[in-house]
Design a protein around this motif. Structure first.
Motif, PDB file in Angstrom:
ATOM      1  N   GLN A  79      -5.490   6.674 -20.709  1.00 35.77           N
ATOM      2  CA  GLN A  79      -4.715   7.907 -20.837  1.00 35.77           C
ATOM      3  C   GLN A  79      -3.248   7.710 -20.448  1.00 35.77           C
ATOM      4  O   GLN A  79      -2.482   8.670 -20.385  1.00 35.77           O
ATOM      5  CB  GLN A  79      -5.331   9.016 -19.975  1.00 35.77           C
ATOM      6  CG  GLN A  79      -6.781   9.324 -20.283  1.00 35.77           C
ATOM      7  CD  GLN A  79      -7.002   9.707 -21.736  1.00 35.77           C
ATOM      8  OE1 GLN A  79      -6.267  10.508 -22.290  1.00 35.77           O
ATOM      9  NE2 GLN A  79      -8.003   9.113 -22.364  1.00 35.77           N
ATOM     10  N   GLY A  80      -2.867   6.476 -20.125  1.00 32.60           N
ATOM     11  CA  GLY A  80      -1.474   6.184 -19.816  1.00 32.60           C
ATOM     12  C   GLY A  80      -1.101   6.216 -18.341  1.00 32.60           C
ATOM     13  O   GLY A  80       0.072   6.115 -17.996  1.00 32.60           O
ATOM     14  N   TRP A  81      -2.085   6.354 -17.473  1.00 36.94           N
ATOM     15  CA  TRP A  81      -1.830   6.344 -16.038  1.00 36.94           C
ATOM     16  C   TRP A  81      -1.752   4.905 -15.536  1.00 36.94           C
ATOM     17  O   TRP A  81      -2.421   4.018 -16.057  1.00 36.94           O
ATOM     18  CB  TRP A  81      -2.947   7.070 -15.274  1.00 36.94           C
ATOM     19  CG  TRP A  81      -2.967   8.553 -15.478  1.00 36.94           C
ATOM     20  CD1 TRP A  81      -3.581   9.231 -16.493  1.00 36.94           C
ATOM     21  CD2 TRP A  81      -2.357   9.533 -14.656  1.00 36.94           C
ATOM     22  NE1 TRP A  81      -3.392  10.579 -16.344  1.00 36.94           N
ATOM     23  CE2 TRP A  81      -2.641  10.794 -15.216  1.00 36.94           C
ATOM     24  CE3 TRP A  81      -1.605   9.479 -13.492  1.00 36.94           C
ATOM     25  CZ2 TRP A  81      -2.193  11.985 -14.665  1.00 36.94           C
ATOM     26  CZ3 TRP A  81      -1.159  10.669 -12.932  1.00 36.94           C
ATOM     27  CH2 TRP A  81      -1.451  11.904 -13.514  1.00 36.94           C
ATOM     28  N   THR A  82      -0.964   4.693 -14.489  1.00 33.87           N
ATOM     29  CA  THR A  82      -0.897   3.409 -13.800  1.00 33.87           C
ATOM     30  C   THR A  82      -1.603   3.578 -12.462  1.00 33.87           C
ATOM     31  O   THR A  82      -1.313   4.521 -11.722  1.00 33.87           O
ATOM     32  CB  THR A  82       0.577   2.996 -13.552  1.00 33.87           C
ATOM     33  OG1 THR A  82       1.225   2.879 -14.812  1.00 33.87           O
ATOM     34  CG2 THR A  82       0.667   1.683 -12.807  1.00 33.87           C
ATOM     35  N   ILE A  83      -2.511   2.688 -12.163  1.00 31.33           N
ATOM     36  CA  ILE A  83      -3.226   2.752 -10.885  1.00 31.33           C
ATOM     37  C   ILE A  83      -2.322   2.161  -9.808  1.00 31.33           C
ATOM     38  O   ILE A  83      -1.983   0.984  -9.849  1.00 31.33           O
ATOM     39  CB  ILE A  83      -4.571   1.992 -10.947  1.00 31.33           C
ATOM     40  CG1 ILE A  83      -5.418   2.475 -12.134  1.00 31.33           C
ATOM     41  CG2 ILE A  83      -5.318   2.120  -9.622  1.00 31.33           C
ATOM     42  CD1 ILE A  83      -5.739   3.948 -12.155  1.00 31.33           C
ATOM     43  N   ALA A  84      -1.917   2.984  -8.845  1.00 29.86           N
ATOM     44  CA  ALA A  84      -1.043   2.542  -7.756  1.00 29.86           C
ATOM     45  C   ALA A  84      -1.859   1.979  -6.595  1.00 29.86           C
ATOM     46  O   ALA A  84      -1.422   1.048  -5.924  1.00 29.86           O
ATOM     47  CB  ALA A  84      -0.166   3.694  -7.270  1.00 29.86           C
ATOM     48  N   ALA A  85      -3.038   2.560  -6.353  1.00 29.84           N
ATOM     49  CA  ALA A  85      -3.879   2.099  -5.243  1.00 29.84           C
ATOM     50  C   ALA A  85      -5.295   2.639  -5.421  1.00 29.84           C
ATOM     51  O   ALA A  85      -5.505   3.632  -6.114  1.00 29.84           O
ATOM     52  CB  ALA A  85      -3.307   2.570  -3.913  1.00 29.84           C
ATOM     53  N   ARG A  86      -6.230   1.938  -4.769  1.00 33.05           N
ATOM     54  CA  ARG A  86      -7.629   2.373  -4.785  1.00 33.05           C
ATOM     55  C   ARG A  86      -8.199   2.293  -3.378  1.00 33.05           C
ATOM     56  O   ARG A  86      -7.828   1.436  -2.595  1.00 33.05           O
ATOM     57  CB  ARG A  86      -8.467   1.473  -5.702  1.00 33.05           C
ATOM     58  CG  ARG A  86      -8.123   1.645  -7.167  1.00 33.05           C
ATOM     59  CD  ARG A  86      -8.964   0.763  -8.041  1.00 33.05           C
ATOM     60  NE  ARG A  86     -10.383   1.118  -7.957  1.00 33.05           N
ATOM     61  CZ  ARG A  86     -11.331   0.506  -8.640  1.00 33.05           C
ATOM     62  NH1 ARG A  86     -11.033  -0.485  -9.453  1.00 33.05           N
ATOM     63  NH2 ARG A  86     -12.586   0.863  -8.513  1.00 33.05           N
ATOM     64  N   ASN A  87      -9.098   3.201  -3.091  1.00 35.68           N
ATOM     65  CA  ASN A  87      -9.824   3.216  -1.814  1.00 35.68           C
ATOM     66  C   ASN A  87      -8.878   3.095  -0.620  1.00 35.68           C
ATOM     67  O   ASN A  87      -9.026   2.226   0.227  1.00 35.68           O
ATOM     68  CB  ASN A  87     -10.882   2.113  -1.792  1.00 35.68           C
ATOM     69  CG  ASN A  87     -11.865   2.278  -2.931  1.00 35.68           C
ATOM     70  OD1 ASN A  87     -12.362   3.361  -3.184  1.00 35.68           O
ATOM     71  ND2 ASN A  87     -12.128   1.199  -3.643  1.00 35.68           N
ATOM     72  N   VAL A  88      -7.899   3.996  -0.587  1.00 36.17           N
ATOM     73  CA  VAL A  88      -6.910   4.014   0.484  1.00 36.17           C
ATOM     74  C   VAL A  88      -7.487   4.757   1.683  1.00 36.17           C
ATOM     75  O   VAL A  88      -7.861   5.926   1.578  1.00 36.17           O
ATOM     76  CB  VAL A  88      -5.599   4.690   0.019  1.00 36.17           C
ATOM     77  CG1 VAL A  88      -4.608   4.813   1.164  1.00 36.17           C
ATOM     78  CG2 VAL A  88      -5.000   3.918  -1.146  1.00 36.17           C
ATOM     79  N   THR A  89      -7.561   4.069   2.815  1.00 39.81           N
ATOM     80  CA  THR A  89      -8.103   4.665   4.031  1.00 39.81           C
ATOM     81  C   THR A  89      -6.967   5.191   4.890  1.00 39.81           C
ATOM     82  O   THR A  89      -5.985   4.492   5.123  1.00 39.81           O
ATOM     83  CB  THR A  89      -8.924   3.626   4.813  1.00 39.81           C
ATOM     84  OG1 THR A  89      -9.967   3.133   3.961  1.00 39.81           O
ATOM     85  CG2 THR A  89      -9.544   4.236   6.051  1.00 39.81           C
ATOM     86  N   THR A  90      -7.106   6.427   5.349  1.00 36.47           N
ATOM     87  CA  THR A  90      -6.147   7.043   6.255  1.00 36.47           C
ATOM     88  C   THR A  90      -6.924   7.568   7.464  1.00 36.47           C
ATOM     89  O   THR A  90      -8.156   7.593   7.438  1.00 36.47           O
ATOM     90  CB  THR A  90      -5.408   8.221   5.580  1.00 36.47           C
ATOM     91  OG1 THR A  90      -6.288   9.357   5.535  1.00 36.47           O
ATOM     92  CG2 THR A  90      -4.921   7.871   4.181  1.00 36.47           C
ATOM     93  N   PRO A  91      -6.215   8.027   8.491  1.00 38.64           N
ATOM     94  CA  PRO A  91      -6.941   8.604   9.635  1.00 38.64           C
ATOM     95  C   PRO A  91      -7.745   9.859   9.260  1.00 38.64           C
ATOM     96  O   PRO A  91      -8.611  10.287  10.023  1.00 38.64           O
ATOM     97  CB  PRO A  91      -5.815   8.976  10.611  1.00 38.64           C
ATOM     98  CG  PRO A  91      -4.672   8.101  10.241  1.00 38.64           C
ATOM     99  CD  PRO A  91      -4.780   7.900   8.750  1.00 38.64           C
ATOM    100  N   PHE A  92      -7.475  10.439   8.095  1.00 34.51           N
ATOM    101  CA  PHE A  92      -8.136  11.685   7.692  1.00 34.51           C
ATOM    102  C   PHE A  92      -9.264  11.474   6.694  1.00 34.51           C
ATOM    103  O   PHE A  92     -10.002  12.393   6.385  1.00 34.51           O
ATOM    104  CB  PHE A  92      -7.095  12.642   7.097  1.00 34.51           C
ATOM    105  CG  PHE A  92      -5.927  12.849   8.003  1.00 34.51           C
ATOM    106  CD1 PHE A  92      -6.032  13.675   9.115  1.00 34.51           C
ATOM    107  CD2 PHE A  92      -4.736  12.182   7.777  1.00 34.51           C
ATOM    108  CE1 PHE A  92      -4.954  13.840   9.972  1.00 34.51           C
ATOM    109  CE2 PHE A  92      -3.657  12.348   8.627  1.00 34.51           C
ATOM    110  CZ  PHE A  92      -3.762  13.175   9.735  1.00 34.51           C
TER     111      PHE A  92
END
Length: 129
Positions: free
Chosen positions: A29-42
């Motif tokens: 669909q034309g999206w660029t994946i910037a990151a996957r499975n990003v863990t944050t404190p939340f």
């Protein structure tokens, strides 16, 4: 291995497979994946994608049936709040993202004998403060 561990493992496999399918669909669909499975404190953000000045924080829900409702219905208000907090944390840690329009999306994937159904719900919910 107990039956609960086996079920959890199968559920995790289905979830990982669904995230991979969502990434493939987004790229088409034309999206660029910037990151996957990003863990944050939340919590975790499944996929962060960019397209034409927009950054999307995406929750992927994959199911093999609708017995408990559509996959997107599993993203309740509590989950939505955690996702917004996670997105805000990501933006603070990645200043480049602050200049982009931000949205929260859900991609639901339903896997059935007839085939795989993918639906991208853009701007699925608003910030909850």
């Amino acid at each position: 291995m107990s039956s609960d561990e086996k079920k959890r493992t199968e559920k995790q496999k289905l979830g990982a497979w669904g995230e991979e399918q969502a990434c493939r669909w987004l790229k088409k669909q034309g999206w660029t994946i910037a990151a996957r499975n990003v863990t944050t404190p939340f919590g975790e953000i499944d996929i962060i994608a960019r397209k034409r000045g927009c950054i999307s924080f995406i929750e992927v829900k994959t199911r093999s049936s609708c017995v408990y409702g559509w996959p997107c219905q599993a993203v309740d208000r509590k989950k939505q709040r955690r996702l917004w907090l996670s997105a805000e944390f990501f933006i603070k840690c990645n200043p480049w993202a602050a200049s982009l329009q931000q949205q929260m999306d859900i991609i639901e994937i339903l896997v059935q004998e007839k085939g795989t159904y993918v639906r991208h719900l853009e701007n699925a919910f608003s910030p909850q403060r």
